[in-house]
Write a protein that holds these residues in place. Sequence first.
Motif, mmCIF file in Angstrom:
data_model
loop_
_atom_site.group_PDB
_atom_site.id
_atom_site.type_symbol
_atom_site.label_atom_id
_atom_site.label_comp_id
_atom_site.label_asym_id
_atom_site.label_seq_id
_atom_site.Cartn_x
_atom_site.Cartn_y
_atom_site.Cartn_z
ATOM 1 N N ARG A 133 -18.023 78.313 -31.106
ATOM 2 C CA ARG A 133 -16.652 78.599 -30.716
ATOM 3 C C ARG A 133 -15.794 79.096 -31.881
ATOM 4 N NH1 ARG A 133 -14.145 76.174 -26.454
ATOM 5 N NH2 ARG A 133 -12.304 77.283 -27.256
ATOM 6 N N VAL A 134 -15.961 78.493 -33.046
ATOM 7 C CA VAL A 134 -15.007 78.750 -34.127
ATOM 8 C C VAL A 134 -15.459 79.874 -35.054
ATOM 9 C CG1 VAL A 134 -13.651 77.696 -35.971
ATOM 10 C CG2 VAL A 134 -14.312 76.330 -33.991
ATOM 11 N N GLN A 135 -16.777 79.985 -35.276
ATOM 12 C CA GLN A 135 -17.313 81.082 -36.093
ATOM 13 C C GLN A 135 -16.749 81.087 -37.520
ATOM 14 O OE1 GLN A 135 -19.698 83.755 -34.960
ATOM 15 N NE2 GLN A 135 -20.044 81.937 -33.691
ATOM 16 N N LEU A 136 -16.816 79.920 -38.152
ATOM 17 C CA LEU A 136 -16.478 79.788 -39.567
ATOM 18 C C LEU A 136 -17.569 78.981 -40.259
ATOM 19 C CD1 LEU A 136 -12.655 78.877 -39.700
ATOM 20 C CD2 LEU A 136 -13.715 80.961 -40.590
ATOM 21 N N PRO A 137 -17.745 79.148 -41.575
ATOM 22 C CA PRO A 137 -18.698 78.295 -42.294
ATOM 23 C C PRO A 137 -18.333 76.826 -42.133
ATOM 24 C CG PRO A 137 -18.017 80.141 -43.675
ATOM 25 C CD PRO A 137 -17.140 80.162 -42.469
ATOM 26 N N ILE A 138 -19.345 75.986 -41.948
ATOM 27 C CA ILE A 138 -19.144 74.556 -41.725
ATOM 28 C C ILE A 138 -19.903 73.753 -42.776
ATOM 29 C CG2 ILE A 138 -19.667 72.611 -40.180
ATOM 30 C CD1 ILE A 138 -19.323 74.564 -37.829
ATOM 31 N N ILE A 139 -19.195 72.799 -43.384
ATOM 32 C CA ILE A 139 -19.804 71.794 -44.247
ATOM 33 C C ILE A 139 -19.716 70.465 -43.498
ATOM 34 C CG2 ILE A 139 -19.695 70.575 -46.456
ATOM 35 C CD1 ILE A 139 -18.201 73.095 -47.549
ATOM 36 N N ILE A 140 -20.829 69.783 -43.349
ATOM 37 C CA ILE A 140 -20.842 68.464 -42.715
ATOM 38 C C ILE A 140 -20.348 67.438 -43.735
ATOM 39 C CG2 ILE A 140 -22.287 66.676 -41.677
ATOM 40 C CD1 ILE A 140 -24.290 68.941 -40.976
ATOM 41 N N TYR A 141 -19.420 66.591 -43.312
ATOM 42 C CA TYR A 141 -18.928 65.525 -44.189
ATOM 43 C C TYR A 141 -19.623 64.243 -43.761
ATOM 44 C CZ TYR A 141 -15.498 62.614 -46.706
ATOM 45 O OH TYR A 141 -14.886 61.720 -47.543
ATOM 46 N N ASN A 142 -20.672 63.878 -44.472
ATOM 47 C CA ASN A 142 -21.548 62.771 -44.067
ATOM 48 C C ASN A 142 -21.023 61.446 -44.609
ATOM 49 O OD1 ASN A 142 -23.726 61.623 -42.793
ATOM 50 N ND2 ASN A 142 -25.194 62.118 -44.400
ATOM 51 N N VAL A 143 -19.953 60.944 -43.973
ATOM 52 C CA VAL A 143 -19.264 59.767 -44.497
ATOM 53 C C VAL A 143 -19.076 58.668 -43.459
ATOM 54 C CG1 VAL A 143 -16.938 60.585 -43.931
ATOM 55 C CG2 VAL A 143 -17.267 59.123 -45.954
ATOM 56 N N VAL A 144 -19.420 58.933 -42.209
ATOM 57 C CA VAL A 144 -19.112 57.990 -41.131
ATOM 58 C C VAL A 144 -20.199 56.921 -41.044
ATOM 59 C CG1 VAL A 144 -18.685 57.747 -38.665
ATOM 60 C CG2 VAL A 144 -17.898 59.803 -39.863
ATOM 61 N N GLU A 159 -30.163 74.567 -39.313
ATOM 62 C CA GLU A 159 -30.672 75.790 -38.695
ATOM 63 C C GLU A 159 -29.574 76.570 -37.975
ATOM 64 O OE1 GLU A 159 -33.841 74.528 -36.164
ATOM 65 O OE2 GLU A 159 -35.135 73.903 -37.835
ATOM 66 N N ILE A 160 -28.445 75.902 -37.707
ATOM 67 C CA ILE A 160 -27.285 76.591 -37.132
ATOM 68 C C ILE A 160 -26.708 77.501 -38.209
ATOM 69 C CG2 ILE A 160 -24.973 76.278 -36.164
ATOM 70 C CD1 ILE A 160 -25.964 73.441 -35.271
ATOM 71 N N ASN A 161 -26.521 78.761 -37.886
ATOM 72 C CA ASN A 161 -26.156 79.753 -38.887
ATOM 73 C C ASN A 161 -24.896 79.392 -39.672
ATOM 74 O OD1 ASN A 161 -26.499 82.540 -40.054
ATOM 75 N ND2 ASN A 161 -24.446 82.745 -39.194
ATOM 76 N N GLU A 162 -23.886 78.883 -38.985
ATOM 77 C CA GLU A 162 -22.595 78.626 -39.639
ATOM 78 C C GLU A 162 -22.604 77.386 -40.523
ATOM 79 O OE1 GLU A 162 -21.932 81.417 -36.395
ATOM 80 O OE2 GLU A 162 -22.982 79.493 -36.486
ATOM 81 N N VAL A 163 -23.570 76.505 -40.370
ATOM 82 C CA VAL A 163 -23.626 75.283 -41.176
ATOM 83 C C VAL A 163 -24.196 75.629 -42.552
ATOM 84 C CG1 VAL A 163 -24.628 72.981 -41.411
ATOM 85 C CG2 VAL A 163 -23.835 73.783 -39.166
ATOM 86 N N ILE A 164 -23.333 75.591 -43.566
ATOM 87 C CA ILE A 164 -23.754 76.027 -44.902
ATOM 88 C C ILE A 164 -24.159 74.867 -45.801
ATOM 89 C CG2 ILE A 164 -22.390 78.140 -44.789
ATOM 90 C CD1 ILE A 164 -20.338 76.787 -46.664
ATOM 91 N N GLY A 165 -23.933 73.618 -45.352
ATOM 92 C CA GLY A 165 -24.362 72.503 -46.185
ATOM 93 C C GLY A 165 -23.725 71.199 -45.778
ATOM 94 N N ILE A 166 -23.798 70.234 -46.692
ATOM 95 C CA ILE A 166 -23.376 68.869 -46.384
ATOM 96 C C ILE A 166 -22.711 68.242 -47.607
ATOM 97 C CG2 ILE A 166 -25.628 67.887 -47.036
ATOM 98 C CD1 ILE A 166 -25.295 65.964 -44.586
ATOM 99 N N LYS A 167 -21.636 67.515 -47.359
ATOM 100 C CA LYS A 167 -20.985 66.704 -48.394
ATOM 101 C C LYS A 167 -21.533 65.296 -48.262
ATOM 102 C CE LYS A 167 -16.489 64.669 -49.534
ATOM 103 N NZ LYS A 167 -15.026 64.743 -49.369
ATOM 104 N N GLN A 168 -22.109 64.777 -49.337
ATOM 105 C CA GLN A 168 -22.900 63.555 -49.264
ATOM 106 C C GLN A 168 -22.320 62.476 -50.169
ATOM 107 O OE1 GLN A 168 -25.648 62.905 -47.218
ATOM 108 N NE2 GLN A 168 -25.237 60.857 -48.024
ATOM 109 N N VAL A 169 -22.126 61.261 -49.597
ATOM 110 C CA VAL A 169 -21.560 60.155 -50.378
ATOM 111 C C VAL A 169 -22.617 59.201 -50.920
ATOM 112 C CG1 VAL A 169 -19.401 60.263 -49.088
ATOM 113 C CG2 VAL A 169 -21.179 58.685 -48.343
ATOM 114 N N ASP A 170 -23.823 59.263 -50.413
ATOM 115 C CA ASP A 170 -24.917 58.392 -50.854
ATOM 116 C C ASP A 170 -25.783 59.174 -51.838
ATOM 117 O OD1 ASP A 170 -27.437 57.135 -51.103
ATOM 118 O OD2 ASP A 170 -27.279 56.223 -49.129
ATOM 119 N N PRO A 171 -25.835 58.749 -53.119
ATOM 120 C CA PRO A 171 -26.572 59.537 -54.111
ATOM 121 C C PRO A 171 -28.070 59.613 -53.848
ATOM 122 C CG PRO A 171 -25.879 57.440 -55.054
ATOM 123 C CD PRO A 171 -25.201 57.560 -53.727
#
Length: 295
Positions: A133-144, A159-171
């Motif tokens: 729907r939005v067609q913008l690059p997406i970073i997942i915020y893996n904090v929940v 594998e979703i084209n717009e998902v460019i990566g992940i922000k990770q809180v667990d080292p």
Amino acid sequence: MGKGMDVERFEGMFPPMIVPFNRDETIDEQAFRDEVRYLLSTDVDGISSGGSTGEGALLSDKELLRCLEMIREENREGKPLVAGIIRNSTREVIRAAMDAKSVGVDALLITPVYYHGATADGNYEFFRDIADRVQLPIIIYNVVPTNIITPEQFLRIAEINEVIGIKQVDPVKLAEIASQCPGNRRVWAACDQMLYSCYVAGASGAISALVTIAPELCAKQWKAYRVGDQTTAMHIQKILSPIVTLYLERPYPGKVKELIHLQGRKAGVARKPTLPSSSETIAAMQSALKNAGLL
């Protein structure tokens, strides 16, 4: 990577902004603009608003949109702007994200749903539907905590084209994801006590409250890492770690604001029920900031 998904543009230091509130909990727009100008005057690579540090779960769609508008107006150099979206359904995320897109944000930083959580299939469809729907690059915020995106889930969602990566809180999970991450995807560090260690493990930068509190030192550390200056990078990690210990104690956003206020920047109050820091905590903050050369 599809057209327009230039992931390298989002590498480096991205401070997630605070939102200074007045005593009546309205946004102090002048203080917000001053903070935007300060952060962008440092060597950060971009800026983000609407995430955990900015009390994004407490902002209305209208307030989030206003914050993004003000950043866009102050961002004369055109550094990348990442909109944090913390909403609890696919529909609400899409609505807020479309508003963000309307003011010209460059990417989205999206938390998984947090109240009911979701299955692995539900998380995949959540990010797929938003991307479609939005067609913008997406970073997942893996904090929940109630809905962690596992490394296996991330590799599928990536594998979703717009998902460019992940922000990770667990080292540990950061290192695991970075070791498997496809070459056109990235991992961003939010393990604030160990940012340098995360870069060594494969992170391509940080979207971290510590970058908001100490942008110049964090940018210096990132540059040191990039040129192989381990001594400088490790020294900065050591002097900043005591600061992180103080603000990771609850309530988190209010403590970040106090650390910013102590440095002479107008941070405002946190939204209730977050209460001001105790005098003992403030004294410890002053000591830690002084030790880091920030006072």
